[in-house]
Design a protein around this motif. Structure first.
Motif, PDB file in Angstrom:
ATOM      1  N   ASP A 223       0.742  -1.142  -0.051  1.00 42.09           N
ATOM      2  CA  ASP A 223      -0.011   0.006   0.305  1.00 42.09           C
ATOM      3  C   ASP A 223       0.896   1.179  -0.077  1.00 42.09           C
ATOM      4  O   ASP A 223       2.045   1.159   0.437  1.00 42.09           O
ATOM      5  CB  ASP A 223      -0.804   0.151   1.202  1.00 42.09           C
ATOM      6  N   PHE A 224       0.368   2.334  -0.327  1.00 41.04           N
ATOM      7  CA  PHE A 224       0.919   3.574  -0.417  1.00 41.04           C
ATOM      8  C   PHE A 224       0.351   4.779   0.285  1.00 41.04           C
ATOM      9  O   PHE A 224      -0.869   4.516   0.873  1.00 41.04           O
ATOM     10  CB  PHE A 224       1.183   4.103  -1.811  1.00 41.04           C
ATOM     11  N   ILE A 225       0.878   5.699   0.625  1.00 39.66           N
ATOM     12  CA  ILE A 225       0.469   6.900   1.308  1.00 39.66           C
ATOM     13  C   ILE A 225       0.359   8.026   0.145  1.00 39.66           C
ATOM     14  O   ILE A 225       1.338   8.324  -0.387  1.00 39.66           O
ATOM     15  CB  ILE A 225       1.171   7.533   2.484  1.00 39.66           C
ATOM     16  N   ILE A 226      -0.627   8.674  -0.100  1.00 39.00           N
ATOM     17  CA  ILE A 226      -0.850   9.797  -1.216  1.00 39.00           C
ATOM     18  C   ILE A 226      -0.690  11.006  -0.304  1.00 39.00           C
ATOM     19  O   ILE A 226      -1.449  11.399   0.571  1.00 39.00           O
ATOM     20  CB  ILE A 226      -2.276   9.793  -1.712  1.00 39.00           C
ATOM     21  N   GLN A 227       0.387  11.666  -0.680  1.00 36.03           N
ATOM     22  CA  GLN A 227       0.739  13.062  -0.304  1.00 36.03           C
ATOM     23  C   GLN A 227      -0.356  13.922   0.000  1.00 36.03           C
ATOM     24  O   GLN A 227      -0.488  14.666   0.848  1.00 36.03           O
ATOM     25  CB  GLN A 227       2.289  13.599  -0.803  1.00 36.03           C
TER      26      GLN A 227
ATOM     27  N   HIS B 145       7.067   4.359   0.274  1.00 37.31           N
ATOM     28  CA  HIS B 145       5.742   4.011   0.096  1.00 37.31           C
ATOM     29  C   HIS B 145       4.940   5.360   0.108  1.00 37.31           C
ATOM     30  O   HIS B 145       3.620   5.283   0.083  1.00 37.31           O
ATOM     31  CB  HIS B 145       5.164   3.031   1.284  1.00 37.31           C
ATOM     32  N   ILE B 146       5.563   6.593  -0.197  1.00 42.05           N
ATOM     33  CA  ILE B 146       4.720   7.738  -0.046  1.00 42.05           C
ATOM     34  C   ILE B 146       4.846   8.370  -1.564  1.00 42.05           C
ATOM     35  O   ILE B 146       5.812   8.617  -2.406  1.00 42.05           O
ATOM     36  CB  ILE B 146       5.477   8.965   0.735  1.00 42.05           C
ATOM     37  N   ILE B 147       3.446   8.520  -2.048  1.00 42.52           N
ATOM     38  CA  ILE B 147       3.463   8.932  -3.441  1.00 42.52           C
ATOM     39  C   ILE B 147       3.312  10.499  -3.338  1.00 42.52           C
ATOM     40  O   ILE B 147       2.274  10.813  -2.867  1.00 42.52           O
ATOM     41  CB  ILE B 147       2.083   8.256  -4.245  1.00 42.52           C
ATOM     42  N   ASP B 148       4.292  11.226  -3.639  1.00 41.75           N
ATOM     43  CA  ASP B 148       4.039  12.689  -3.616  1.00 41.75           C
ATOM     44  C   ASP B 148       3.334  13.254  -4.700  1.00 41.75           C
ATOM     45  O   ASP B 148       3.598  13.798  -5.762  1.00 41.75           O
ATOM     46  CB  ASP B 148       5.524  13.342  -3.589  1.00 41.75           C
TER      47      ASP B 148
ATOM     48  N   PRO C 159       5.021   9.614 -10.586  1.00 39.75           N
ATOM     49  CA  PRO C 159       5.369   9.482  -9.179  1.00 39.75           C
ATOM     50  C   PRO C 159       5.552   7.842  -8.820  1.00 39.75           C
ATOM     51  O   PRO C 159       6.234   7.732  -7.778  1.00 39.75           O
ATOM     52  CB  PRO C 159       4.356  10.278  -8.699  1.00 39.75           C
ATOM     53  N   LEU C 160       4.758   7.132  -9.253  1.00 36.56           N
ATOM     54  CA  LEU C 160       4.681   5.742  -8.908  1.00 36.56           C
ATOM     55  C   LEU C 160       5.955   4.953  -9.329  1.00 36.56           C
ATOM     56  O   LEU C 160       6.438   4.180  -8.586  1.00 36.56           O
ATOM     57  CB  LEU C 160       3.779   4.951  -9.365  1.00 36.56           C
ATOM     58  N   LEU C 161       6.529   5.400 -10.542  1.00 34.89           N
ATOM     59  CA  LEU C 161       7.888   4.779 -10.987  1.00 34.89           C
ATOM     60  C   LEU C 161       9.141   5.204 -10.237  1.00 34.89           C
ATOM     61  O   LEU C 161      10.128   4.741  -9.944  1.00 34.89           O
ATOM     62  CB  LEU C 161       8.107   5.328 -12.470  1.00 34.89           C
ATOM     63  N   LYS C 162       8.857   6.480  -9.691  1.00 29.78           N
ATOM     64  CA  LYS C 162       9.801   6.929  -8.783  1.00 29.78           C
ATOM     65  C   LYS C 162      10.117   6.306  -7.632  1.00 29.78           C
ATOM     66  O   LYS C 162      11.197   6.309  -6.789  1.00 29.78           O
ATOM     67  CB  LYS C 162       9.579   8.396  -8.192  1.00 29.78           C
ATOM     68  N   LEU C 163       9.212   5.290  -7.147  1.00 27.72           N
ATOM     69  CA  LEU C 163       9.210   4.551  -5.835  1.00 27.72           C
ATOM     70  C   LEU C 163      10.008   3.332  -5.981  1.00 27.72           C
ATOM     71  O   LEU C 163       9.993   2.505  -5.141  1.00 27.72           O
ATOM     72  CB  LEU C 163       7.941   4.307  -5.280  1.00 27.72           C
TER      73      LEU C 163
END
Length: 317
Positions: A11-15, A172-175, A183-187
């Protein structure tokens, strides 16, 4: 000390847009109003075209489906953003994140092809008016619309497959304010070359070709309009495609600024701005651009309004 990477992030956190608590309520009210305007505007177009037999033509069928795409693409992101702002629950599962991204890309692709089909419709109407009934028959119109949806949704399947295979361990933070591609690829802590290649292939084969076909149509359209002798005739011919051309320019400018570049040149603030332009501005402007100076639509709208008023008055009596 080595960074503490998380392996197998599920899971991710949407900033979100802003961390400032003072901006949360104004942003919520602003985007809620915009979302309501988008829904009401596009539903009005759908209703007027649906209930007016005079508007059951290829051009308005394309406009109907453009409104469906605008409602769907906005509803894919804005309700999520509103929930994120007001509830402050910004956790999203990997499955939900990639699903949101899939529909975002698919609807964008479908819109590009639908706009290309609309440019072809205007090309036939202005350059070959005698052949319009044959070339833009109900069967051909339905084929163009269904192809637009198929190409958009099928071409995006590759993203789902490749993104699910990537390991996400950098963070796991999507800025961002939704699950966007870059932004997803950056993670990801592995090579994202395959996804970038897919982006450029789809961008070249699909998006650029759609843009090229649209521009070729307009080259022929403009050259035909310039050959018309009367000023009134030229103005009338150009007015039938001016709104479509405006939407095409706005859409392609935002999409090219967003995606047709390497991930190394990613700028957070700039890309958030262009994402907002695409998600909010295009669906918000489309109803106004296509209807404000459209006499046929305004006549049909007034007829529908009178009919609704009559039924309301009759029910009260």
């Amino acid at each position: 000390m080595a960074p503490n990477y998380q392996l197998n992030v599920s899971d991710f956190i949407i900033q979100g847009l802003s961390d400032s608590s003072t901006l949360q309520l104004p942003l919520f009210v602003l985007f809620l109003i915009i979302y309501l305007f988008i829904i009401i505007g596009n539903l009005t177009i759908l209703s007027v075209i649906c209930f007016s037999s005079d508007l059951h033509t290829p051009m308005y069928k394309f406009l109907q489906n453009l409104s469906i795409i605008d409602i769907s693409s906005t509803s894919n992101v804005l309700p999520f953003l509103l929930h994120l702002i007001i509830m402050k629950q910004n956790k999203i599962l990997l499955f939900s994140c990639i699903t949101q991204l899939y529909f975002y890309i698919s609807l964008a692709g479908s819109e590009l092809f639908l706009l290309t089909a609309m440019s072809y419709d205007r090309y036939v109407a202005i350059c070959h008016p005698l052949h319009y009934i044959i070339r833009m028959s109900e069967k051909h119109c339905a084929w163009l619309i269904s192809t637009s949806y198929c190409v958009g949704f099928v071409s995006s399947v590759g993203y789902v497959v490749l993104l699910y295979k990537l390991p996400y361990c950098t963070s796991h933070i999507i800025d961002h304010f939704f699950c966007d591609l870059i932004p997803l690829l950056k993670l990801s802590c592995s090579d994202t070359f395959n996804v970038e290649i897919l982006t450029y292939v789809i961008g070249t084969l699909l998006s650029f070709n759609s843009f090229l076909l649209t521009m070729i149509s307009y080259i022929y359209i403009i050259s035909t309009i310039l050959k018309i002798q009367s000023t009134h005739g030229r103005q009338k011919a150009f007015s039938t495609c001016a709104s479509h051309l405006t939407c095409v320019i706005i859409l392609y400018m935002t999409l090219f600024c967003l995606y047709m570049k390497p991930t190394t040149s990613y700028s957070l603030d700039r890309d958030k701005f262009f994402s907002l332009l695409y998600i909010v501005l295009v669906p918000l402007l489309n109803p106004f651009i296509y209807t404000l100076k459209n006499k046929e639509f305004l006549i049909a709208f007034n007829k529908l309004k009178q009919t609704v008023k009559f039924f309301i008055f009759s029910s009260k009596v």
